[in-house]
Design an enzyme around this catalytic site. Structure first.
Site, PDB file in Angstrom:
ATOM      1  N   GLU A   1       4.683   4.926  -0.302  1.00 57.53           N
ATOM      2  CA  GLU A   1       4.668   3.654  -0.940  1.00 57.53           C
ATOM      3  C   GLU A   1       3.852   2.730  -0.410  1.00 57.53           C
ATOM      4  O   GLU A   1       3.050   1.775  -0.922  1.00 57.53           O
ATOM      5  CB  GLU A   1       6.142   2.846  -0.905  1.00 57.53           C
ATOM      6  CG  GLU A   1       6.252   1.597  -1.489  1.00 57.53           C
ATOM      7  CD  GLU A   1       7.433   1.078  -1.283  1.00 57.53           C
ATOM      8  OE1 GLU A   1       8.585   1.647  -1.522  1.00 57.53           O
ATOM      9  OE2 GLU A   1       7.619  -0.387  -0.740  1.00 57.53           O
TER      10      GLU A   1
ATOM     11  N   ARG B   1       7.873   0.055  -8.746  1.00 57.98           N
ATOM     12  CA  ARG B   1       6.868  -0.245  -7.394  1.00 57.98           C
ATOM     13  C   ARG B   1       5.484   0.100  -7.919  1.00 57.98           C
ATOM     14  O   ARG B   1       4.411   0.374  -7.506  1.00 57.98           O
ATOM     15  CB  ARG B   1       7.065   0.839  -6.455  1.00 57.98           C
ATOM     16  CG  ARG B   1       8.455   1.038  -5.669  1.00 57.98           C
ATOM     17  CD  ARG B   1       8.559  -0.324  -4.818  1.00 57.98           C
ATOM     18  NE  ARG B   1       9.542  -0.443  -4.080  1.00 57.98           N
ATOM     19  CZ  ARG B   1      10.908  -0.766  -4.443  1.00 57.98           C
ATOM     20  NH1 ARG B   1      11.101  -1.432  -5.485  1.00 57.98           N
ATOM     21  NH2 ARG B   1      11.800  -1.118  -3.660  1.00 57.98           N
TER      22      ARG B   1
ATOM     23  N   SER C   1      10.167   0.791   3.426  1.00 53.09           N
ATOM     24  CA  SER C   1       9.996   2.158   2.934  1.00 53.09           C
ATOM     25  C   SER C   1       8.814   2.931   2.983  1.00 53.09           C
ATOM     26  O   SER C   1       7.828   2.135   2.411  1.00 53.09           O
ATOM     27  CB  SER C   1      10.465   2.136   1.624  1.00 53.09           C
ATOM     28  OG  SER C   1      11.898   1.551   1.372  1.00 53.09           O
TER      29      SER C   1
HETATM   30  C1  LIG Z   1      11.184  -4.325   6.946  1.00 59.85           C
HETATM   31  C2  LIG Z   1      10.531  -4.042   5.393  1.00 59.85           C
HETATM   32  C3  LIG Z   1      11.364  -4.106   4.419  1.00 59.85           C
HETATM   33  C4  LIG Z   1      10.866  -3.942   3.078  1.00 59.85           C
HETATM   34  N1  LIG Z   1      11.641  -4.211   2.097  1.00 59.85           N
HETATM   35  C5  LIG Z   1      11.134  -3.783   0.955  1.00 59.85           C
HETATM   36  C6  LIG Z   1      11.764  -4.088  -0.120  1.00 59.85           C
HETATM   37  O1  LIG Z   1      13.125  -4.179  -0.228  1.00 59.85           O
HETATM   38  N2  LIG Z   1      11.183  -3.948  -1.566  1.00 59.85           N
HETATM   39  C7  LIG Z   1       9.826  -3.858  -1.611  1.00 59.85           C
HETATM   40  O2  LIG Z   1       9.312  -3.727  -2.637  1.00 59.85           O
HETATM   41  N3  LIG Z   1       9.035  -4.016  -0.768  1.00 59.85           N
HETATM   42  C8  LIG Z   1       9.625  -3.884   0.804  1.00 59.85           C
HETATM   43  N4  LIG Z   1       8.683  -3.912   1.767  1.00 59.85           N
HETATM   44  C9  LIG Z   1       7.409  -3.591   1.376  1.00 59.85           C
HETATM   45  C10 LIG Z   1       6.569  -5.149   1.569  1.00 59.85           C
HETATM   46  O3  LIG Z   1       7.313  -6.177   2.132  1.00 59.85           O
HETATM   47  C11 LIG Z   1       6.148  -5.470   0.228  1.00 59.85           C
HETATM   48  O4  LIG Z   1       5.280  -4.409  -0.398  1.00 59.85           O
HETATM   49  C12 LIG Z   1       5.354  -6.743   0.351  1.00 59.85           C
HETATM   50  O5  LIG Z   1       4.967  -7.341  -0.925  1.00 59.85           O
HETATM   51  C13 LIG Z   1       3.921  -6.702   0.965  1.00 59.85           C
HETATM   52  O6  LIG Z   1       3.561  -7.946   1.082  1.00 59.85           O
HETATM   53  P1  LIG Z   1       2.337  -8.296   2.075  1.00 59.85           P
HETATM   54  O7  LIG Z   1       2.122  -9.730   1.834  1.00 59.85           O
HETATM   55  O8  LIG Z   1       2.748  -7.762   3.577  1.00 59.85           O
HETATM   56  O9  LIG Z   1       1.313  -7.297   1.665  1.00 59.85           O
HETATM   57  P2  LIG Z   1       0.155  -6.323   2.210  1.00 59.85           P
HETATM   58  O10 LIG Z   1       1.082  -5.371   3.055  1.00 59.85           O
HETATM   59  O11 LIG Z   1      -0.802  -6.894   3.256  1.00 59.85           O
HETATM   60  O12 LIG Z   1      -0.551  -5.633   1.153  1.00 59.85           O
HETATM   61  C14 LIG Z   1       0.214  -4.821   0.208  1.00 59.85           C
HETATM   62  C15 LIG Z   1      -0.584  -4.665  -0.992  1.00 59.85           C
HETATM   63  O13 LIG Z   1      -0.988  -5.891  -1.916  1.00 59.85           O
HETATM   64  C16 LIG Z   1      -2.468  -6.149  -1.789  1.00 59.85           C
HETATM   65  N5  LIG Z   1      -2.421  -7.402  -1.894  1.00 59.85           N
HETATM   66  C17 LIG Z   1      -1.685  -8.672  -0.978  1.00 59.85           C
HETATM   67  N6  LIG Z   1      -2.011  -9.757  -1.268  1.00 59.85           N
HETATM   68  C18 LIG Z   1      -2.777  -9.782  -2.311  1.00 59.85           C
HETATM   69  C19 LIG Z   1      -3.575 -10.784  -2.947  1.00 59.85           C
HETATM   70  N7  LIG Z   1      -3.350 -12.223  -2.794  1.00 59.85           N
HETATM   71  N8  LIG Z   1      -4.255 -10.242  -4.087  1.00 59.85           N
HETATM   72  C20 LIG Z   1      -4.352  -8.975  -4.282  1.00 59.85           C
HETATM   73  N9  LIG Z   1      -3.817  -8.087  -3.954  1.00 59.85           N
HETATM   74  C21 LIG Z   1      -3.149  -8.377  -2.607  1.00 59.85           C
HETATM   75  C22 LIG Z   1      -3.022  -5.347  -0.864  1.00 59.85           C
HETATM   76  O14 LIG Z   1      -4.409  -5.072  -1.258  1.00 59.85           O
HETATM   77  C23 LIG Z   1      -2.339  -4.271  -0.775  1.00 59.85           C
HETATM   78  O15 LIG Z   1      -2.723  -3.336  -1.875  1.00 59.85           O
HETATM   79  C24 LIG Z   1       9.062  -3.801   3.112  1.00 59.85           C
HETATM   80  C25 LIG Z   1       8.440  -3.919   4.169  1.00 59.85           C
HETATM   81  C26 LIG Z   1       9.101  -4.176   5.446  1.00 59.85           C
HETATM   82  C27 LIG Z   1       8.054  -4.042   6.761  1.00 59.85           C
END
Ligand SMILES: Cc1cc2nc3c(=O)[nH]c(=O)nc-3n(C[C@H](O)[C@H](O)[C@H](O)COP(=O)(O)OP(=O)(O)OC[C@H]3O[C@@H](n4cnc5c(N)ncnc54)[C@H](O)[C@@H]3O)c2cc1C
Length: 339
Positions: A330, A160, A234
């Site tokens: 996280e 992570r 999580s």
């Molecule tokens: C139901 C559910 C289940 C999930 N299961 C998992 C799992 O199994 N495993 C897991 O690892 N995660 C899981 N997650 C967490 C999440 O899906 C991941 O962390 C995902 O990568 C977040 O993507 P996002 O585009 O929504 O990012 P955001 O939530 O918008 O941002 C997350 C982080 O990434 C940064 N960021 C986003 N886009 C960029 C970019 N283009 N450039 C630079 N920085 C950027 C943001 O600044 C922030 O720090 C889950 C979430 C949910 C809601």
């Protein structure tokens, strides 16, 4: 500057606001905006799909979103290099690669969010992490507008974690990610309930699509769908402890759920600890610990970011009291309060 409402832009479904929100569809748009705003003193924050964020009240930042679309495939013998724009939905990329017969992402099915965020915390599930498939990414440095390529080694991936949560936190906007997939399946079946879910098939009948379907079924059964119940997956990371602490805890709690890591340390299941602390299903107003998966905090409707944070602190405190172990978020906490 006017306030922008963010309720629809975070999977917790929390009402929050930010100073401004700018969506880009290309690298050149990002570079042009950075040049134009280089003397602007507003702080910047990059947002993807908003599925790993807890927003609290007013977020005093300009939020930037790299909505770069498009996926390119370059076949190299048995392998294929897949380059996806930061704005591509992660799960759709997984589905598209499987449909094309390019394998490796099946265990990472149904993770919400966009491609650009995937390297940030090295997304992982069911025994596979992004780093296992990752080749390189392209990003633009916010301070200079320069386009930079980061190799696997330069990203410094761990559980992570990547360098974008450490030394380079908040400094780059990722625009595309390149992965190496294979035309030959190399199935990872030994994590979670995947094998059990596929027991009606003999080993040589199992395809990557079956694995993806199994992962989707398992995840849907235990994780709340953010479209129905706001959450960010999580909420806490699984804490990692050394062997001495693990041995002490195992003696005290014989059913302790833990995974040994290659370096001899142990990753403890935070969800199990929260459950053992009696908090599964616990509710503080509209903020709750999910009934089926204690690692997930949920918004039952009108919870504010502060409500969720208050609950998270309570959960962490109870786990520390019972196990002497600190669990940490996280999710990214952004706004009027921090962890
Ligand atoms: C139901 C559910 C289940 C999930 N299961 C998992 C799992 O199994 N495993 C897991 O690892 N995660 C899981 N997650 C967490 C999440 O899906 C991941 O962390 C995902 O990568 C977040 O993507 P996002 O585009 O929504 O990012 P955001 O939530 O918008 O941002 C997350 C982080 O990434 C940064 N960021 C986003 N886009 C960029 C970019 N283009 N450039 C630079 N920085 C950027 C943001 O600044 C922030 O720090 C889950 C979430 C949910 C809601």
């Amino acid at each position: 500057m006017s306030k922008v409402t963010l309720k629809g832009l975070n999977s917790f479904g929390i009402a929050a606001s930010c100073s401004d929100f700018v969506r880009f569809s290309s690298e050149t748009e990002i570079q042009a905006w950075l040049t134009k705003n280089k003397n602007n003193s507003e702080q910047l924050f990059i947002i993807g799909g908003g599925s790993n964020l807890l927003l609290i009240g007013h977020v005093p930042f300009v939020l930037l979103q790299a909505d770069v679309q498009g996926v390119e495939y370059i076949e190299q013998g048995n392998e294929v290099l897949v380059t996806a724009g930061a704005g591509v939905n992660w799960h759709q990329l997984v589905m598209e690669t499987l449909d094309k017969g390019y394998y490796g992402l099946e265990n990472l099915s149904l993770i919400p969010g966009n491609v650009g965020a995937a390297p940030i915390q090295n997304i992982g599930a069911y025994g596979v992490e992004l780093k296992d498939l990752f080749v390189e990414l392209e990003a633009i440095e916010l301070a200079t507008g320069d386009k930079i390529t980061f190799t696997h080694q330069e990203c410094d991936f761990a559980y992570r974690y990547s360098i974008f949560k450490g030394q380079y936190k908040g400094q780059y906007i990722i625009t595309s990610v390149t992965l190496r997939l294979s035309k030959t399946p190399d199935l990872k079946l030994d994590y979670g309930l995947i094998r059990q879910e596929l027991e009606h098939l003999s080993e040589d009948q199992i395809t990557p699509k079956n694995v993806s379907d199994a992962v989707i079924k398992i995840r849907s059964g235990k994780l709340p769908d953010p479209n129905e119940l706001g959450n960010a997956g999580s909420f806490f990371k699984n804490p990692i402890v050394d062997e001495v602490i693990y041995t002490r805890l195992k003696a005290q709690f014989p059913n302790l759920v833990a995974f040994e890591l290659p370096d001899g340390r142990f990753k403890l299941a935070a969800g199990w600890m929260i459950d053992q602390a009696g908090l599964k299903g616990y509710r503080l107003g509209d903020a709750g610990v999910h009934k089926k998966q204690a690692l997930v905090l949920v918004n039952y409707g009108d919870a504010t970011g502060k409500d969720i944070l208050q609950l998270a602190r309570y959960v962490s405190q109870k786990v520390k009291q019972k196990f002497g172990v600190i669990i940490e978020p996280e999710v990214w906490i952004l706004g009027e309060e921090s962890w």
